[in-house]
Design a protein around this motif. Structure first.
Motif, PDB file in Angstrom:
ATOM      1  N   TRP A 173       0.835  -1.197   0.000  1.00  0.00           N
ATOM      2  CA  TRP A 173       0.000   0.000   0.000  1.00  0.00           C
ATOM      3  C   TRP A 173       0.870   1.248   0.000  1.00  0.00           C
ATOM      4  CZ3 TRP A 173      -4.351  -1.632  -1.638  1.00  0.00           C
ATOM      5  CH2 TRP A 173      -4.835  -2.890  -1.245  1.00  0.00           C
ATOM      6  N   ILE A 174       0.299   2.354  -0.422  1.00  0.00           N
ATOM      7  CA  ILE A 174       1.085   3.533  -0.769  1.00  0.00           C
ATOM      8  C   ILE A 174       1.803   4.167   0.421  1.00  0.00           C
ATOM      9  CG2 ILE A 174      -0.659   5.355  -0.514  1.00  0.00           C
ATOM     10  CD1 ILE A 174       1.496   4.912  -3.658  1.00  0.00           C
ATOM     11  N   ALA A 175       1.212   4.076   1.618  1.00  0.00           N
ATOM     12  CA  ALA A 175       1.831   4.698   2.795  1.00  0.00           C
ATOM     13  C   ALA A 175       2.108   3.666   3.884  1.00  0.00           C
ATOM     14  CB  ALA A 175       0.946   5.818   3.343  1.00  0.00           C
ATOM     15  N   GLY A 176       2.302   2.417   3.487  1.00  0.00           N
ATOM     16  CA  GLY A 176       2.554   1.338   4.437  1.00  0.00           C
ATOM     17  C   GLY A 176       1.327   0.477   4.603  1.00  0.00           C
ATOM     18  N   ASP A 177       0.489   0.799   5.587  1.00  0.00           N
ATOM     19  CA  ASP A 177      -0.785   0.101   5.760  1.00  0.00           C
ATOM     20  C   ASP A 177      -1.838   0.706   4.835  1.00  0.00           C
ATOM     21  OD1 ASP A 177       0.255  -1.549   7.748  1.00  0.00           O
ATOM     22  OD2 ASP A 177      -0.310  -0.151   9.361  1.00  0.00           O
ATOM     23  N   PHE A 178      -2.870  -0.063   4.535  1.00  0.00           N
ATOM     24  CA  PHE A 178      -3.992   0.440   3.740  1.00  0.00           C
ATOM     25  C   PHE A 178      -4.579   1.671   4.413  1.00  0.00           C
ATOM     26  CE2 PHE A 178      -8.512   0.524   2.540  1.00  0.00           C
ATOM     27  CZ  PHE A 178      -8.385   0.532   1.157  1.00  0.00           C
ATOM     28  N   SER A 179      -4.858   2.713   3.616  1.00  0.00           N
ATOM     29  CA  SER A 179      -5.288   3.984   4.204  1.00  0.00           C
ATOM     30  C   SER A 179      -6.152   4.771   3.226  1.00  0.00           C
ATOM     31  CB  SER A 179      -4.067   4.833   4.587  1.00  0.00           C
ATOM     32  OG  SER A 179      -3.434   5.328   3.407  1.00  0.00           O
ATOM     33  N   ILE A 180      -6.592   5.942   3.687  1.00  0.00           N
ATOM     34  CA  ILE A 180      -7.356   6.829   2.814  1.00  0.00           C
ATOM     35  C   ILE A 180      -6.528   7.308   1.627  1.00  0.00           C
ATOM     36  CG2 ILE A 180      -9.044   7.585   4.524  1.00  0.00           C
ATOM     37  CD1 ILE A 180      -7.333  10.134   4.911  1.00  0.00           C
ATOM     38  N   ALA A 181      -5.203   7.247   1.729  1.00  0.00           N
ATOM     39  CA  ALA A 181      -4.373   7.606   0.577  1.00  0.00           C
ATOM     40  C   ALA A 181      -4.608   6.632  -0.570  1.00  0.00           C
ATOM     41  CB  ALA A 181      -2.894   7.630   0.965  1.00  0.00           C
ATOM     42  N   ASP A 182      -4.732   5.360  -0.262  1.00  0.00           N
ATOM     43  CA  ASP A 182      -5.024   4.367  -1.298  1.00  0.00           C
ATOM     44  C   ASP A 182      -6.421   4.563  -1.871  1.00  0.00           C
ATOM     45  OD1 ASP A 182      -2.565   2.644  -0.965  1.00  0.00           O
ATOM     46  OD2 ASP A 182      -3.396   2.522   1.060  1.00  0.00           O
ATOM     47  N   ILE A 185      -6.036   7.387  -4.358  1.00  0.00           N
ATOM     48  CA  ILE A 185      -5.177   7.166  -5.529  1.00  0.00           C
ATOM     49  C   ILE A 185      -5.726   6.099  -6.467  1.00  0.00           C
ATOM     50  CG2 ILE A 185      -2.912   6.230  -6.210  1.00  0.00           C
ATOM     51  CD1 ILE A 185      -1.768   7.756  -3.764  1.00  0.00           C
ATOM     52  N   ALA A 186      -6.112   4.948  -5.934  1.00  0.00           N
ATOM     53  CA  ALA A 186      -6.450   3.803  -6.782  1.00  0.00           C
ATOM     54  C   ALA A 186      -7.606   4.068  -7.750  1.00  0.00           C
ATOM     55  CB  ALA A 186      -6.722   2.571  -5.924  1.00  0.00           C
ATOM     56  N   PRO A 187      -8.677   4.762  -7.350  1.00  0.00           N
ATOM     57  CA  PRO A 187      -9.741   5.013  -8.331  1.00  0.00           C
ATOM     58  C   PRO A 187      -9.271   5.819  -9.546  1.00  0.00           C
ATOM     59  CG  PRO A 187     -10.606   5.295  -6.123  1.00  0.00           C
ATOM     60  CD  PRO A 187      -9.118   5.154  -5.989  1.00  0.00           C
ATOM     61  N   TRP A 188      -8.288   6.683  -9.359  1.00  0.00           N
ATOM     62  CA  TRP A 188      -7.764   7.439 -10.505  1.00  0.00           C
ATOM     63  C   TRP A 188      -6.898   6.558 -11.395  1.00  0.00           C
ATOM     64  CZ3 TRP A 188      -9.331  11.682 -12.697  1.00  0.00           C
ATOM     65  CH2 TRP A 188     -10.148  12.544 -11.973  1.00  0.00           C
ATOM     66  N   LEU A 213      -3.348  -2.083  -8.011  1.00  0.00           N
ATOM     67  CA  LEU A 213      -4.737  -1.840  -8.382  1.00  0.00           C
ATOM     68  C   LEU A 213      -5.558  -3.121  -8.282  1.00  0.00           C
ATOM     69  CD1 LEU A 213      -6.877   0.138  -9.318  1.00  0.00           C
ATOM     70  CD2 LEU A 213      -6.200  -0.328 -11.687  1.00  0.00           C
ATOM     71  N   GLU A 214      -4.970  -4.241  -8.656  1.00  0.00           N
ATOM     72  CA  GLU A 214      -5.679  -5.518  -8.533  1.00  0.00           C
ATOM     73  C   GLU A 214      -6.003  -5.825  -7.073  1.00  0.00           C
ATOM     74  OE1 GLU A 214      -3.087  -8.288 -10.441  1.00  0.00           O
ATOM     75  OE2 GLU A 214      -3.728  -7.719 -12.477  1.00  0.00           O
ATOM     76  N   ARG A 215      -5.034  -5.570  -6.173  1.00  0.00           N
ATOM     77  CA  ARG A 215      -5.294  -5.783  -4.742  1.00  0.00           C
ATOM     78  C   ARG A 215      -6.415  -4.884  -4.246  1.00  0.00           C
ATOM     79  NH1 ARG A 215       0.246  -6.143  -4.494  1.00  0.00           N
ATOM     80  NH2 ARG A 215       0.513  -3.918  -4.028  1.00  0.00           N
ATOM     81  N   PHE A 216      -6.372  -3.645  -4.678  1.00  0.00           N
ATOM     82  CA  PHE A 216      -7.388  -2.685  -4.255  1.00  0.00           C
ATOM     83  C   PHE A 216      -8.771  -3.116  -4.710  1.00  0.00           C
ATOM     84  CE2 PHE A 216      -9.882   1.191  -5.007  1.00  0.00           C
ATOM     85  CZ  PHE A 216      -9.800   1.803  -3.764  1.00  0.00           C
ATOM     86  N   LEU A 217      -8.908  -3.469  -5.979  1.00  0.00           N
ATOM     87  CA  LEU A 217     -10.213  -3.822  -6.537  1.00  0.00           C
ATOM     88  C   LEU A 217     -10.766  -5.119  -5.963  1.00  0.00           C
ATOM     89  CD1 LEU A 217      -9.614  -2.850 -10.281  1.00  0.00           C
ATOM     90  CD2 LEU A 217     -10.865  -1.552  -8.536  1.00  0.00           C
ATOM     91  N   ALA A 218      -9.900  -5.946  -5.376  1.00  0.00           N
ATOM     92  CA  ALA A 218     -10.349  -7.211  -4.796  1.00  0.00           C
ATOM     93  C   ALA A 218     -10.930  -7.051  -3.397  1.00  0.00           C
ATOM     94  CB  ALA A 218      -9.182  -8.207  -4.757  1.00  0.00           C
TER      95      ALA A 218
END
Length: 233
Positions: A173-182, A185-188, A213-218
């Motif tokens: 994930w972009i800042a270490g743990d999954f967060s509002i930053a992901d 970012i990921a929808p864009w 992105l695949e991890r996010f969408l899953a």
């Protein structure tokens, strides 16, 4: 009489349950940030479909909540000190929800600073630049003969994509743990497919980002949030 009666937007989009957070949105990259965050955080909410048509976003009712006439916007009937609050700007809403729940913003002040940094990266760079590129690739800007505007935004999108690729080296994930930053970012990144721009920016040359992105969408909450509110009413 409810806490929401003071908000004119509720006259056009009435709340079925005025005790829960009200979301006014449409499933664009910016819009789904908030629905995904609400699903991930487990906050009860009610979604209202506000299309991008002027009849909706430039209506007096919507402008009363967001004078900038952009989705998404929210009303939280249980705001600071128990008073209702209305908010617009997707990044500001993400920060508000994360601080309200204590979720997806890290465990320490240093964590929060890192998450906020990458949230601002999306708000100030990735979103605006990808959006401008989309205008010149998919929409009316594609008819402009001068190649320079298109080249400018395609090149900047490539640069920003490389920043994301480097940041994801060795982490999920972009800042270490999954967060509002992901969530920002990921929808864009997903939007590159909608713009038909993946090949233009060399998407397949960014394996960290592709896997990200695949991890996010899953994620189950993401699958739900991407379709809230539905495009068709």
């Amino acid at each position: 009489m409810t806490a929401l009666d003071a908000f004119p937007i509720t006259k056009r989009w009435p709340a079925k349950d005025p005790s829960v957070l009200q979301l006014y949105s449409f499933p664009t990259p910016n819009g789904v940030k908030v629905s995904i965050a609400l699903e991930e955080m487990g906050l009860p909410y009610e979604a209202h479909r506000v299309t991008l048509a002027d009849a909706d976003v430039k209506s007096p009712e919507f402008l009363s909540l967001n004078p900038n006439n952009k989705i998404p916007a929210i009303i939280d009937p249980d705001g600071p000190d128990g008073a209702p609050i209305g908010l617009f700007e997707s990044g500001a809403i993400l920060l508000y929800l994360a601080e309200k729940t204590g979720k997806l913003i890290g465990k320490t002040a240093a964590d929060k600073a890192q998450v906020t940094q990458w949230l601002m990266f999306q708000m100030g760079g990735l979103g605006p630049m990808f959006g401008q590129m989309g205008f010149f690739v998919k929409f009316a800007g594609a008819e402009i003969e001068d190649p320079r505007p298109r080249e400018r935004y395609v090149n900047e999108a490539k640069r920003l994509l490389n920043v994301v690729e480097g940041q994801l080296d060795g982490q999920d994930w972009i800042a270490g743990d999954f967060s509002i930053a992901d969530i920002a970012i990921a929808p864009w990144l997903r939007g590159l497919d909608f713009y038909g721009a993946r090949e233009l920016v060399g998407w397949d040359d960014h394996p960290n980002t592709v896997a990200y992105l695949e991890r996010f969408l899953a994620r189950p909450a993401v699958e739900v949030g991407l379709n809230i509110p539905p495009r068709e009413g």
